[in-house]
Scaffold this active site. Structure first.
Site, mmCIF file in Angstrom:
data_model
loop_
_atom_site.group_PDB
_atom_site.id
_atom_site.type_symbol
_atom_site.label_atom_id
_atom_site.label_comp_id
_atom_site.label_asym_id
_atom_site.label_seq_id
_atom_site.Cartn_x
_atom_site.Cartn_y
_atom_site.Cartn_z
ATOM 1 N N CYS A 135 -3.884 3.934 -7.283
ATOM 2 C CA CYS A 135 -2.686 3.210 -6.868
ATOM 3 C C CYS A 135 -2.966 2.409 -5.597
ATOM 4 C CB CYS A 135 -1.526 4.186 -6.645
ATOM 5 S SG CYS A 135 -0.003 3.387 -6.111
ATOM 6 N N TYR A 166 0.533 -6.045 0.498
ATOM 7 C CA TYR A 166 -0.630 -5.443 -0.158
ATOM 8 C C TYR A 166 -1.926 -6.215 0.073
ATOM 9 C CZ TYR A 166 2.751 -2.326 -2.184
ATOM 10 O OH TYR A 166 3.753 -1.379 -2.338
ATOM 11 N N GLU A 208 -1.429 3.373 -14.212
ATOM 12 C CA GLU A 208 -1.012 2.172 -13.476
ATOM 13 C C GLU A 208 -0.702 1.031 -14.441
ATOM 14 O OE1 GLU A 208 -0.554 1.190 -10.135
ATOM 15 O OE2 GLU A 208 -0.478 3.342 -9.788
#
Length: 217
Positions: A135, A166, A208
């Protein structure tokens, strides 16, 4: 070759599919339906609650004070820093965190977090690192790709705070610290243990993908 490099080789094909995913591309292009993004944020917020608990299991099973501090900082990062972007977007959608917590956890979300929690309960620090790292690492992989690909077209993009979170230097450092931690605790492990750990890492990477698929419905 470092063990983290072996892990990346195992999942690169899967992670590259994330980059092509319509939901992820929609974030980069700024064309993603906002209702889909809202639903994703709700599920991801609920996911992060259990994700933090997996880190907490790492804290319980840590062997040294240094390791305990490492997990403590990671828990703080999830609860304070990563959820902050979610909270800001959710406020924009007119949702408080109290309201979000009343939403139903979708099957994919529950399956993924239950898998991680099961690994954390039964396994050791290495197992925990394998199940949580896809993740963190893949989100940096995605964030970096989106920023580099669309950086000249982000000015009017509704999703730029998500992309910048991110792709940020802080998130890069966090990811690199976890990669270094994996290489440290997995140094000199047997080939059998490598294969077992790779299997956990691959399964979390596949979860994911299922999460992205759920988000795009």
């Amino acid at each position: 070759m470092k063990f983290s490099e072996e892990l990346f080789d195992e999942v690169k094909e899967i992670w590259d599919e994330y980059l092509k995913h319509p939901f992820v591309k929609g974030i980069g292009e700024g064309t993603l339906d906002k209702e889909k993004f809202k639903n994703y944020l709700i599920q991801d917020y609920l996911y992060l609650k259990d994700y933090a608990k997996v880190f907490a299991m790492g804290l319980v099973k840590a062997r040294t004070m240094k390791e305990m501090k490492f997990y403590h900082e990671s828990i703080k990062g999830v609860l304070d820093d990563e959820t902050a972007v979610h909270v800001n977007y959710l406020k924009g959608f007119g949702l408080s965190t109290d309201e979000v917590e009343k939403y139903k956890v979708e099957l994919t979300t529950a399956s993924y977090t239950n898998y991680m929690l099961g690994i954390a309960l039964k396994g050791d620090s290495k197992d925990i690192a394998m199940t949580i790292m896809p993740c963190t690492w893949s989100y940096y992989y995605i964030g970096k790709h989106l920023y580099e690909t669309y950086k000249d077209r982000l000015e009017e993009n509704f999703y730029v705070p998500w992309i910048k979170e991110y792709a940020s230097e802080e998130f890069r450092q966090c990811t690199e610290e976890w990669i270094d931690y994996i290489d440290e605790i997995c140094e000199n492990i047997s080939e059998d243990e490598k294969e077992r750990l790779k299997d956990i890492f691959i399964k979390s990477s596949l979860y994911e993908m299922e999460f992205w698929n759920m988000a795009n419905k």
